[in-house]
Design a protein around this motif. Sequence first.
Motif, PDB file in Angstrom:
ATOM      1  N   UNK B  74       0.024  -0.183   7.580  1.00  0.00           N
ATOM      2  CA  UNK B  74      -0.637   0.108   8.861  1.00  0.00           C
ATOM      3  C   UNK B  74      -1.974   0.807   8.687  1.00  0.00           C
ATOM      4  N   UNK B 104       3.660   4.330   1.868  1.00  0.00           N
ATOM      5  CA  UNK B 104       4.201   5.344   2.776  1.00  0.00           C
ATOM      6  C   UNK B 104       4.607   4.716   4.105  1.00  0.00           C
ATOM      7  N   UNK B 106       6.906   3.321   7.052  1.00  0.00           N
ATOM      8  CA  UNK B 106       8.168   3.828   7.590  1.00  0.00           C
ATOM      9  C   UNK B 106       9.302   2.934   7.075  1.00  0.00           C
ATOM     10  N   UNK B 107      10.425   3.516   6.677  1.00  0.00           N
ATOM     11  CA  UNK B 107      11.541   2.724   6.142  1.00  0.00           C
ATOM     12  C   UNK B 107      11.963   1.562   7.056  1.00  0.00           C
ATOM     13  N   UNK B 131      10.051   7.448   0.363  1.00  0.00           N
ATOM     14  CA  UNK B 131      10.729   7.788   1.609  1.00  0.00           C
ATOM     15  C   UNK B 131      11.218   9.224   1.479  1.00  0.00           C
ATOM     16  N   UNK B 150      -4.283   9.364   4.375  1.00  0.00           N
ATOM     17  CA  UNK B 150      -4.366   8.271   3.410  1.00  0.00           C
ATOM     18  C   UNK B 150      -5.488   7.317   3.831  1.00  0.00           C
ATOM     19  N   UNK B 151      -6.113   6.593   2.896  1.00  0.00           N
ATOM     20  CA  UNK B 151      -5.723   6.473   1.498  1.00  0.00           C
ATOM     21  C   UNK B 151      -6.037   7.712   0.649  1.00  0.00           C
TER      22      UNK B 151
END
Lengths: 201, 182
Positions: B74, B104, B106-107, B131, B150-151
């Motif tokens: 994202x 990173x 989301x799971x 996670x 991020x990055x």
Amino acid sequence: MKHIKGIFAVIAIVMLSAFTTVSSGYKIGDIATDFKLKSSDGTSVSLSDYKDAKGFIVIFTCNTCPYSVAYEDRIVALDKKYKGKGYPVIAIMPNNPDVQPQDNMEAMIQRAKSKGFTFPYLMDEGQKISPQYGATKTPEVYVLQKTSKGNQVKYIGAIDDNYQDASAVKSKYVENAVDALLSGQQIKEPQTRAIGCSIKL
Amino acid sequence: MELYFYTMRIVCLLLLILTASCKNESRQNEKAVDLDYNEDFSTVPLEIYDFEGLKPFLKTNTDKTYVVNFWATWCAPCIKELPYFEQLNAAYSDKNVEVILVSLDFPKKYDSHLKPFIKKNNLKSKVVALDDNDSNTWIPAINPDWSGAIPATLIFNKEKRQFYEKTFTYEELETEIKQFLN
């Protein structure tokens, strides 16, 4: 004495070079600048408008960052809980809408309406405020306390310790900070860190 | 003596402030990547770690130089620079350089976004997912100066270590990696 002189020389050099680099923003204890920014409800908002406030929960957030979106309901809850106690939420959208079009004023108005924002959602026009605060990402919170010197920075960081699951939060950093201010206690964790989306200047 | 310690503390503090202010932020315009797939990508292999599990990827005793990039599907500026990390991984593999891409995401997006992205872009660098909700612990552990945006990229070998909270062009990446290969 020799040592001390040498140390002062080092301090002088460090300070000089520090002034030549770009400011890295506020530290705990600094006085935060006020602003006059356009809100998604069509008004202009300054911190000085809030005569009765004891302080503020300033949150840099936006429409497009998944972390910000994950926290929207919790930001509304923060405002509802603390506005009456003298710490309203002031949300500032720091991205440049030329770079991130889905964060333009029209999109902000839409989002504020659809999520039922109870707090002002302000456009940082010209991206002047977030660099002064030193915000680098969304969401990022600055809890300010009104003092005779101005609005003093008391907390910088994340809303809580679990962006994924509000029900699994163990430490509500911002609530703990504001509760401490309200009861005149020391803030145990005045600075925390979380992953966020870099602010698009 | 007391004054001496007091002054030393100020010096340290100032040095800290100075290093924190030296971050070179460059941000670039980028369109969000459209990820709309009907295929099932859940079988794409993906290693998932908490911070304890990630730690072995963040240090080395060998002669290899590692480039660890923290990203997410994202994150538009991350996606923009990702091909440069892929390019670096290919061009410098014979010089004992390895790129590791730490997602990173989301799971709940692993199957719908991350795995399709890995497959579709045919990523050759090693991708692992981090996670771990306790970012307040692991962000400063990775680097005290990291704000959490991020990055972000970590380059290290057994002698040297450098952290970057910025976006890279390929040329910039090459310039940095060369400093580790001397």
